[in-house]
Enzyme design. Structure first.
Site, short mmCIF file in Angstrom:
data_model
loop_
_atom_site.label_atom_id
_atom_site.label_comp_id
_atom_site.label_asym_id
_atom_site.label_seq_id
_atom_site.Cartn_x
_atom_site.Cartn_y
_atom_site.Cartn_z
N ASP A 50 0.84 -1.20 0.00
CA ASP A 50 0.00 0.00 0.00
C ASP A 50 0.88 1.25 0.00
OD1 ASP A 50 -2.95 -1.21 0.84
OD2 ASP A 50 -1.29 -2.35 1.67
N ASP A 78 -1.77 -3.04 -3.80
CA ASP A 78 -2.12 -1.62 -3.85
C ASP A 78 -0.85 -0.84 -4.11
OD1 ASP A 78 -4.79 -2.09 -3.62
OD2 ASP A 78 -5.05 -1.09 -1.68
N TYR A 99 -1.75 4.36 -6.05
CA TYR A 99 -3.02 4.99 -5.65
C TYR A 99 -3.33 6.19 -6.55
CZ TYR A 99 -3.24 2.27 -1.38
OH TYR A 99 -3.35 1.25 -0.48
N ASN A 154 -6.60 -4.40 -4.67
CA ASN A 154 -7.88 -3.96 -5.23
C ASN A 154 -7.77 -2.60 -5.91
OD1 ASN A 154 -7.67 -3.42 -2.20
ND2 ASN A 154 -9.31 -1.99 -2.72
N HIS A 195 -3.01 -9.79 -1.10
CA HIS A 195 -3.25 -8.41 -0.68
C HIS A 195 -4.11 -8.33 0.58
CE1 HIS A 195 -3.81 -4.15 -0.77
NE2 HIS A 195 -5.12 -4.25 -0.91
N HIS A 227 -11.13 -2.53 8.07
CA HIS A 227 -11.65 -3.66 7.28
C HIS A 227 -11.96 -4.87 8.15
CE1 HIS A 227 -11.11 -1.78 3.40
NE2 HIS A 227 -9.84 -1.54 3.65
N HIS A 280 -3.31 -4.27 2.55
CA HIS A 280 -4.71 -3.80 2.54
C HIS A 280 -5.01 -2.90 3.73
CE1 HIS A 280 -8.71 -3.69 0.97
NE2 HIS A 280 -9.25 -4.34 1.99
N HIS A 330 -3.79 -0.34 6.36
CA HIS A 330 -2.66 0.58 6.32
C HIS A 330 -2.00 0.66 7.70
CE1 HIS A 330 -4.43 2.80 2.57
NE2 HIS A 330 -4.29 1.50 2.40
#
Length: 282
Positions: free
Chosen positions: A12, A41, A44, A79, A168, A178, A204, A206
């Site tokens: 990420d 990820d 971004y 994602n 991920h 999440h 996923h 952070h």
């Protein structure tokens, strides 16, 4: 190079150097890894559009420019990467000397004293139900059942001393953002137990997390390459921290050592996994 096999786990991250991405990259460079695993990820907010996308320069090449980071990077798909072109990320493998993403999911192997360490890199987005409900067509087009058959076959046929799976999405997460992915607990965790997977690496969330549920598999979250969010802790949580950083993993014979470092290079937590203890426990 370090004694044994040493690699970094970062996720990420791709935000054009903002939100402490540069500071975190500078500390990664001081570890002199043999290779690096990205837990997805990568760019971004919506991946990359093509091989000419400025993200390649602004969020990857110019950030991880250090000589010690010019080692193989093994990439997983997140994602947010689906918001752009996964094909562009795959094709970048053909023009980059260090970027490795041959397909949505794949395997690679490392060797330590003639013992095999197996890495299975998965694409977890097709397993997450919310993307189907949101009509994410690029994700829906992927065949998760074929991927699951591949994962099971690779694990069943492997005689590797250490088995590590990358994806991920975490199966277990203490973050309030999440939380657990029940779909992966149902699909992946029984295979991890059956085939004695030692470590599952994900992003996923952070933040930085380590969990030890029942069984022999440690579940590691490293998704703090740039933006960070609040995290938490619950029964199986060994460690969690809401700060920029990454995981440093060293494998030496029968010992796998997990360290979490922050953007200043401070060791936040360390865990040693003994192979003999894992084997005897099953």
């Amino acid at each position: 190079m370090s004694e044994g096999l040493q690699f970094l786990v970062i996720g990420d991250w791709g935000r054009g150097g903002t939100l402490e991405q540069i500071e975190t990259a500078d500390q990664m460079a001081k570890q002199s890894p043999d290779f690096i695993i990205s837990t997805g990820d990568n760019f971004y907010d919506e991946g990359v559009e093509s091989l000419d996308d400025p993200h390649w320069r602004d969020s990857y090449e110019n950030i991880y420019h250090h000589s010690s980071l010019q080692v193989p990077w093994y990439i997983s798909v997140g994602n947010h990467d689906y918001g752009g072109s996964i094909r562009a990320q795959i094709d970048y493998s053909l023009i980059s000397s260090r970027w490795n993403l041959p397909a949505h999911y794949y395997s690679f192997r490392q060797y330590l004293n003639q013992e095999e360490v197996l890495f299975l890199v998965t694409d977890t987005s097709p397993f997450i139900q919310e993307y189907y409900e949101a009509g994410k067509s690029a994700i829906i087009e992927q065949n998760k059942y074929r991927q699951l058959d591949w994962l099971k076959s690779e694990l069943a046929l492997s005689s590797a001393k250490w088995k590590i799976v990358v994806g991920h999405h975490p199966a277990y997460s203490s973050s309030p953002f999440h939380g657990n992915a029940d779909e992966l607990i149902d699909a992946f965790v029984p295979l991890f137990k059956q085939y004695q997977v030692d470590l599952y690496l994900s992003g996923h969330e952070h933040d930085l997390q380590l969990h030890k549920p029942l069984g022999n598999t440690y579940h590691l979250v490293s998704g703090a390459g740039s933006e960070v969010r609040e995290t938490g802790s619950y029964g199986i949580t060994q460690f969690s921290a809401s700060c920029n950083g990454f995981a440093l993993i060293n494998i030496n014979d029968d010992i796998l050592t997990i360290r979490f470092l922050d953007k200043k290079g401070t060791t936040l937590y360390q865990e040693k996994v003994m192979k003999e203890a894992v084997t005897l426990g099953n």
